[in-house]
Design a protein around this motif. Structure first.
Motif, short mmCIF file in Angstrom:
data_model
loop_
_atom_site.label_atom_id
_atom_site.label_comp_id
_atom_site.label_asym_id
_atom_site.label_seq_id
_atom_site.Cartn_x
_atom_site.Cartn_y
_atom_site.Cartn_z
N GLY A 1 -4.39 -28.42 47.39
CA GLY A 1 -3.59 -29.71 47.17
C GLY A 1 -2.73 -30.08 46.46
O GLY A 1 -2.16 -30.84 45.74
N GLU A 2 -2.34 -28.55 46.41
CA GLU A 2 -0.90 -28.50 45.25
C GLU A 2 0.51 -29.12 46.01
O GLU A 2 0.98 -28.83 46.96
CB GLU A 2 -0.49 -26.77 45.02
N THR A 3 1.08 -29.84 45.00
CA THR A 3 2.47 -30.26 45.57
C THR A 3 3.70 -29.74 45.22
O THR A 3 3.25 -28.67 44.68
CB THR A 3 2.32 -31.87 44.54
N ASP A 4 4.74 -30.08 45.59
CA ASP A 4 5.70 -29.30 45.12
C ASP A 4 6.17 -29.49 43.76
O ASP A 4 6.53 -28.68 43.28
CB ASP A 4 7.26 -29.91 45.69
N ALA A 5 5.86 -30.45 43.02
CA ALA A 5 6.19 -30.95 41.16
C ALA A 5 4.69 -29.70 41.00
O ALA A 5 4.97 -29.13 40.10
CB ALA A 5 5.36 -32.09 41.19
N ASP A 6 3.63 -29.40 41.39
CA ASP A 6 3.03 -27.90 40.80
C ASP A 6 3.52 -26.42 40.85
O ASP A 6 3.25 -26.22 40.17
CB ASP A 6 1.71 -28.20 41.70
N VAL A 7 3.99 -26.61 42.11
CA VAL A 7 4.77 -25.54 42.05
C VAL A 7 5.17 -25.35 41.33
O VAL A 7 5.38 -24.21 40.82
CB VAL A 7 5.72 -25.41 44.39
N ALA A 8 6.54 -25.58 41.29
CA ALA A 8 7.71 -26.04 40.47
C ALA A 8 7.32 -26.05 38.99
O ALA A 8 8.02 -24.46 38.08
CB ALA A 8 8.57 -27.33 40.49
N ALA A 9 6.12 -26.19 38.77
CA ALA A 9 5.78 -26.37 36.81
C ALA A 9 5.25 -25.09 36.77
O ALA A 9 5.56 -24.31 36.02
CB ALA A 9 4.68 -27.11 36.56
N LYS A 10 4.89 -24.40 38.32
CA LYS A 10 4.25 -22.99 38.10
C LYS A 10 5.15 -21.82 37.92
O LYS A 10 5.08 -20.95 37.51
CB LYS A 10 3.00 -22.88 39.75
N ALA A 11 6.53 -22.01 38.74
CA ALA A 11 7.54 -21.26 38.76
C ALA A 11 8.23 -21.36 37.63
O ALA A 11 8.92 -20.12 37.24
CB ALA A 11 8.49 -21.78 39.87
N ARG A 12 8.13 -22.68 36.80
CA ARG A 12 8.57 -22.65 35.66
C ARG A 12 8.39 -21.67 34.52
O ARG A 12 8.46 -21.11 33.74
CB ARG A 12 9.20 -24.32 35.36
N GLN A 13 6.55 -21.74 34.73
CA GLN A 13 6.30 -20.70 34.03
C GLN A 13 6.20 -19.55 33.29
O GLN A 13 6.30 -18.52 33.19
CB GLN A 13 4.98 -21.82 34.25
N ALA A 14 5.82 -19.42 35.04
CA ALA A 14 6.23 -18.02 35.13
C ALA A 14 7.87 -17.38 34.48
O ALA A 14 7.39 -16.39 34.11
CB ALA A 14 6.59 -17.80 36.77
N GLN A 15 8.72 -18.17 35.31
CA GLN A 15 10.16 -17.36 34.45
C GLN A 15 10.37 -17.69 32.95
O GLN A 15 10.45 -16.78 32.28
CB GLN A 15 10.93 -18.29 35.17
N ALA A 16 9.45 -18.35 32.32
CA ALA A 16 9.64 -18.29 30.73
C ALA A 16 9.12 -17.33 30.21
O ALA A 16 8.77 -16.93 29.06
CB ALA A 16 8.61 -19.64 30.37
N ASN A 17 7.98 -16.68 30.98
CA ASN A 17 7.09 -15.58 30.97
C ASN A 17 7.69 -14.89 31.12
O ASN A 17 7.31 -12.91 31.31
CB ASN A 17 5.52 -15.62 30.79
N GLY A 18 8.78 -14.19 31.69
CA GLY A 18 9.23 -12.68 32.49
C GLY A 18 8.81 -12.95 33.59
O GLY A 18 9.08 -11.70 34.52
N LEU A 19 7.71 -13.67 34.82
CA LEU A 19 7.63 -12.81 35.58
C LEU A 19 8.74 -13.65 37.35
O LEU A 19 9.47 -14.97 36.74
CB LEU A 19 5.95 -14.08 36.40
N MET A 20 9.17 -13.17 38.03
CA MET A 20 9.58 -13.54 39.55
C MET A 20 8.82 -14.40 40.28
O MET A 20 8.25 -14.02 40.79
CB MET A 20 10.67 -12.60 39.84
N PRO A 21 8.83 -16.00 40.15
CA PRO A 21 8.21 -15.95 41.65
C PRO A 21 8.30 -16.17 42.43
O PRO A 21 10.38 -15.80 43.22
CB PRO A 21 8.44 -17.26 40.98
N ILE A 22 7.48 -15.78 43.81
CA ILE A 22 8.13 -15.96 44.81
C ILE A 22 7.33 -17.99 45.33
O ILE A 22 6.06 -17.54 46.08
CB ILE A 22 7.43 -15.11 45.68
#
Length: 245
Positions: free
Chosen positions: A102-123
């Motif tokens: 049930g992940e929403t676009d907002a959930d995906v964006a939050a995960k992508a932001r968290q990834a970037q904040a820690n130096g991970l490249m989100p796909i």
């Protein structure tokens, strides 16, 4: 496009750490030095074994990440944890996560932001189901999903277009289908990120195999593939690498 192709190999829920090590050792024995960029998106428990045994230049990534930095989130895995075991990439918003969890676009964006904040490249994965495709609404649907999934996300990102009707079904979008969406995604990325959009890789995902990857990745706006089932056997991976050379 001058960016290097990326083959992101998504194992999904397959391979134990011991099996991952054997796969990595087989790949190390057979992979030529001249290759596109390879990243293995493995279950989190297999990442340390992979990172230790993959050949030089092959990176590892995760299949999901928590939207939270740390804390009381039982069962979740933080971006910092993934970085610490050698991950460079992380898939967010895969259609299976959207459908089954049930992940929403907002959930995906939050995960992508968290990834970037820690130096991970989100796909960041986007794409339409069969009902949307049959109505001819695949472009607006996918672009709306992209917009929501990139809210607050910087340009250090990879986008994967995965038509849901082609994942694990044996059906594959044609090269023209892939380019139609990749070109639309590129235009949307330019509107969001300006000139930096030219350096963002857009992958195609959905029943990619050695016999179709070359035609898909030859398209002007397709810069590699997110590969599922064909990533599990080293000979198939080598076949895809050869097809792209």
């Amino acid at each position: 496009m001058s960016v290097q192709n990326l083959l992101a190999l998504n194992w999904k829920m397959n391979k134990t750490p011991a099996e991952a090590r054997a796969w990595a050792e087989e790949l190390s024995e057979k992979l030529a030095a001249d290759k596109p960029e390879l990243a293995v998106m493995a279950p989190a428990v297999a990442l340390p074994a992979l990172a230790a045994h993959l050949p030089p230049g092959v990176t590892v990534g995760a299949q999901d990440v928590s939207a939270h930095e740390a804390g009381a989130y039982t069962g979740e895995i933080s971006a910092a944890m993934l970085v610490d075991v050698g991950a460079r990439y992380v898939v967010v918003g895969h259609s299976e996560r959207r459908e089954y969890h049930g992940e929403t676009d907002a959930d995906v964006a939050a995960k992508a932001r968290q990834a970037q904040a820690n130096g991970l490249m989100p796909i960041v994965c986007v794409g339409e189901g069969l009902d949307v495709r049959e109505k001819g609404e695949q472009v607006p649907h996918t672009l709306a999903q992209l917009s929501g999934s990139l809210d607050g996300v910087g340009p250090e990102v990879v986008v994967a277009y995965e038509p849901v009707w082609a994942i694990g079904t044996g059906k594959t979008a044609t090269a023209d289908d892939a380019e139609e969406l990749a070109a639309a995604i590129r235009t949307a990325l330019r509107e969001r990120y300006g000139s930096e959009a030219q350096h963002i890789r857009i992958l195609y995902g959905g029943s990619v195999k050695p016999d179709n990857i070359a035609s898909i990745c030859a398209q002007p706006n397709v810069n590699g593939a997110l590969v599922g089932g064909a990533s599990l056997k080293v000979p198939d991976v080598l076949g895809m690498v050869d097809a792209l050379q």
